[in-house]
Motif scaffolding. Structure first.
Motif, PDB file in Angstrom:
ATOM      1  N   ASN A 107       0.855  -1.187   0.000  1.00  0.00           N
ATOM      2  CA  ASN A 107       0.000   0.000   0.000  1.00  0.00           C
ATOM      3  C   ASN A 107       0.891   1.237   0.000  1.00  0.00           C
ATOM      4  O   ASN A 107       1.520   1.533   1.021  1.00  0.00           O
ATOM      5  CB  ASN A 107      -0.843   0.056   1.267  1.00  0.00           C
ATOM      6  N   PRO A 108       0.979   1.976  -1.097  1.00  0.00           N
ATOM      7  CA  PRO A 108       1.839   3.164  -1.073  1.00  0.00           C
ATOM      8  C   PRO A 108       1.114   4.360  -0.465  1.00  0.00           C
ATOM      9  O   PRO A 108      -0.092   4.530  -0.677  1.00  0.00           O
ATOM     10  CB  PRO A 108       2.106   3.424  -2.565  1.00  0.00           C
ATOM     11  N   PRO A 109       1.823   5.184   0.302  1.00  0.00           N
ATOM     12  CA  PRO A 109       1.194   6.436   0.752  1.00  0.00           C
ATOM     13  C   PRO A 109       1.033   7.368  -0.441  1.00  0.00           C
ATOM     14  O   PRO A 109       1.881   7.400  -1.325  1.00  0.00           O
ATOM     15  CB  PRO A 109       2.205   6.993   1.760  1.00  0.00           C
ATOM     16  N   GLU A 110      -0.069   8.078  -0.491  1.00  0.00           N
ATOM     17  CA  GLU A 110      -0.264   9.049  -1.569  1.00  0.00           C
ATOM     18  C   GLU A 110       0.781  10.149  -1.439  1.00  0.00           C
ATOM     19  O   GLU A 110       1.059  10.635  -0.341  1.00  0.00           O
ATOM     20  CB  GLU A 110      -1.666   9.653  -1.497  1.00  0.00           C
ATOM     21  N   LYS A 111       1.354  10.552  -2.564  1.00  0.00           N
ATOM     22  CA  LYS A 111       2.407  11.580  -2.517  1.00  0.00           C
ATOM     23  C   LYS A 111       1.827  12.983  -2.396  1.00  0.00           C
ATOM     24  O   LYS A 111       2.540  13.926  -2.086  1.00  0.00           O
ATOM     25  CB  LYS A 111       3.287  11.474  -3.763  1.00  0.00           C
ATOM     26  N   PHE A 112       0.538  13.127  -2.675  1.00  0.00           N
ATOM     27  CA  PHE A 112      -0.078  14.454  -2.622  1.00  0.00           C
ATOM     28  C   PHE A 112      -1.372  14.381  -1.829  1.00  0.00           C
ATOM     29  O   PHE A 112      -2.047  13.353  -1.803  1.00  0.00           O
ATOM     30  CB  PHE A 112      -0.363  14.981  -4.028  1.00  0.00           C
ATOM     31  N   GLY A 113      -1.722  15.470  -1.189  1.00  0.00           N
ATOM     32  CA  GLY A 113      -3.012  15.548  -0.533  1.00  0.00           C
ATOM     33  C   GLY A 113      -4.116  15.555  -1.585  1.00  0.00           C
ATOM     34  O   GLY A 113      -3.941  16.088  -2.678  1.00  0.00           O
ATOM     35  N   VAL A 114      -5.258  14.941  -1.250  1.00  0.00           N
ATOM     36  CA  VAL A 114      -6.370  14.837  -2.200  1.00  0.00           C
ATOM     37  C   VAL A 114      -7.472  15.818  -1.818  1.00  0.00           C
ATOM     38  O   VAL A 114      -8.023  15.762  -0.713  1.00  0.00           O
ATOM     39  CB  VAL A 114      -6.938  13.399  -2.226  1.00  0.00           C
ATOM     40  N   ALA A 115      -7.781  16.715  -2.743  1.00  0.00           N
ATOM     41  CA  ALA A 115      -8.820  17.716  -2.510  1.00  0.00           C
ATOM     42  C   ALA A 115     -10.093  17.342  -3.256  1.00  0.00           C
ATOM     43  O   ALA A 115     -10.050  16.938  -4.418  1.00  0.00           O
ATOM     44  CB  ALA A 115      -8.327  19.086  -2.965  1.00  0.00           C
ATOM     45  N   LYS A 116     -11.234  17.469  -2.585  1.00  0.00           N
ATOM     46  CA  LYS A 116     -12.537  17.295  -3.228  1.00  0.00           C
ATOM     47  C   LYS A 116     -13.260  18.636  -3.170  1.00  0.00           C
ATOM     48  O   LYS A 116     -13.273  19.299  -2.129  1.00  0.00           O
ATOM     49  CB  LYS A 116     -13.356  16.211  -2.521  1.00  0.00           C
ATOM     50  N   PHE A 117     -13.845  19.023  -4.293  1.00  0.00           N
ATOM     51  CA  PHE A 117     -14.504  20.322  -4.315  1.00  0.00           C
ATOM     52  C   PHE A 117     -15.704  20.298  -5.256  1.00  0.00           C
ATOM     53  O   PHE A 117     -15.814  19.450  -6.134  1.00  0.00           O
ATOM     54  CB  PHE A 117     -13.516  21.416  -4.750  1.00  0.00           C
ATOM     55  N   LYS A 118     -16.614  21.210  -5.026  1.00  0.00           N
ATOM     56  CA  LYS A 118     -17.799  21.375  -5.869  1.00  0.00           C
ATOM     57  C   LYS A 118     -17.803  22.799  -6.375  1.00  0.00           C
ATOM     58  O   LYS A 118     -17.809  23.741  -5.586  1.00  0.00           O
ATOM     59  CB  LYS A 118     -19.067  21.077  -5.069  1.00  0.00           C
ATOM     60  N   LYS A 119     -17.766  22.910  -7.709  1.00  0.00           N
ATOM     61  CA  LYS A 119     -17.534  24.216  -8.343  1.00  0.00           C
ATOM     62  C   LYS A 119     -16.206  24.737  -7.820  1.00  0.00           C
ATOM     63  O   LYS A 119     -15.172  24.146  -8.042  1.00  0.00           O
ATOM     64  CB  LYS A 119     -18.709  25.147  -8.109  1.00  0.00           C
ATOM     65  N   GLU A 120     -16.185  25.814  -7.099  1.00  0.00           N
ATOM     66  CA  GLU A 120     -14.918  26.337  -6.583  1.00  0.00           C
ATOM     67  C   GLU A 120     -14.818  26.223  -5.066  1.00  0.00           C
ATOM     68  O   GLU A 120     -13.894  26.738  -4.457  1.00  0.00           O
ATOM     69  CB  GLU A 120     -14.733  27.797  -7.016  1.00  0.00           C
ATOM     70  N   LYS A 121     -15.767  25.512  -4.446  1.00  0.00           N
ATOM     71  CA  LYS A 121     -15.792  25.405  -2.988  1.00  0.00           C
ATOM     72  C   LYS A 121     -15.182  24.079  -2.535  1.00  0.00           C
ATOM     73  O   LYS A 121     -15.601  23.002  -2.982  1.00  0.00           O
ATOM     74  CB  LYS A 121     -17.231  25.508  -2.483  1.00  0.00           C
TER      75      LYS A 121
END
Length: 221
Positions: free
Chosen positions: A124-138
Motif C-alpha cells: 500500500n503506497p502512501p499518496e504523494k499528494f493531498g487529495v482535494a474534493k470540491f464542488k464548483k470552486e468550494k
C-alpha cells in the motif's frame, strides 16, 4: 541513508534472510559499484547489523555481476542473468526500493515458487499528494497523503520460477510490461506487504528514508 548506501541496506537484508548468492545487474556507475562491493559492502553491512542489534551467521555471500548498458530493459538484464543462474529460481529486487519484508512470508514464497510462476510482493503506497474534493470552486474535503487501502502496487521483491525465463524475450521492453500482464498464461500470485515501503525516486524520497532511519533503526529490518 544513515551514512550507508541503499545497496548495503539491501545486502544486509538478504544476509539476514540467508541468501548465499547475489547477482547485481549493473550499468551506470558499474566500476564504482564493483569497487564498493569488493572493498566495503561487508564491513558496512556488519556495522548496520551492530546498529540494529541483529546477528547472522551468513558471512559468505557470493556477489556476481551482470553488466548491461545503463538504459537496458529489465528483460535484457534478466536474459543475461539467466546464463549465470542456470536452472535456479530467483528473487528479483529493485535497487532503489526500501521494503520491510516479513521473514515468514519470504520463507513461504521461497518454498511456493517451486509450484508457481511468479509471486509478486505488493504494498500500500502512501499518496504523494493531498487529495482535494470540491464542488464548483468550494472545497468540500481535503485528505493529507493518506494510504489508499484499495490500492496495491508492485513493491519490488518478486519471486520468479526459472520456467518463466524462456518467455522473457522482448528485450526492448521491461518484462513487467508483457509478462505480468499475461495472467492467462502465467500463474501469478501476490504476497501482501503491510509494512514499510518506499521507492526512492527523488531527493524528497531520499530525505524521507533518512528521517525514517533516524526515527527507528529497524524501519525496514
Amino acid at each position: 541513508v544513515g551514512n550507508f548506501n541503499i545497496l548495503s541496506h539491501l545486502y544486509t537484508q538478504l544476509r539476514i534472510l540467508g541468501i548465499k548468492e547475489i547477482v547485481m545487474c549493473i550499468g551506470h556507475f558499474s566500476l564504482k559499484i564493483k569497487k564498493y562491493v569488493k572493498n566495503h559492502i561487508m564491513d558496512d553491512s556488519n556495522r548496520i547489523l551492530k546498529i540494529i542489534k541483529k546477528k547472522t551467521n551468513n558471512n559468505h555471500v557470493k556477489v556476481l555481476f551482470s553488466y548491461s548498458n545503463a538504459n537496458s530493459s529489465t528483460s535484457k538484464r534478466l536474459k543475461k542473468v539467466k546464463k549465470i543462474i542456470k536452472n535456479r529460481n530467483i528473487v528479483l529486487l529493485y535497487g532503489d526500493t526500501l521494503l520491510k519484508i516479513s521473514k515468514n512470508n519470504f520463507k513461504s514464497n521461497k518454498k511456493n515458487i517451486n509450484l508457481i510462476d511468479i509471486i509478486l510482493t505488493v504494498s500500500n503506497p502512501p499518496e504523494k499528494f493531498g487529495v482535494a474534493k470540491f464542488k464548483k470552486e468550494k472545497l468540500i474535503s481535503y485528505n493529507e497523503k493518506k494510504i489508499n487501502k484499495n490500492k496495491w502496487v508492485n513493491s519490488g521483491w518478486m519471486f520468479l520460477n526459472n520456467s518463466v525465463f524462456k518467455f522473457i524475450n522482448k528485450v526492448d521492453l521491461n518484462f513487467e510490461q508483457y509478462i505480468l500482464n499475461n495472467t492467462k498464461k502465467f500463474d501469478i500470485r501476490v504476497s501482501k506487504n503491510k509494512y514499510f515501503y518506499l521507492p526512492i525516486d527523488n531527493i524528497y524520497d531520499l530525505n524521507t528514508a533518512k528521517l525514517a532511519w533516524k526515527n527507528s533503526r529497524k524501519t525496514w529490518y
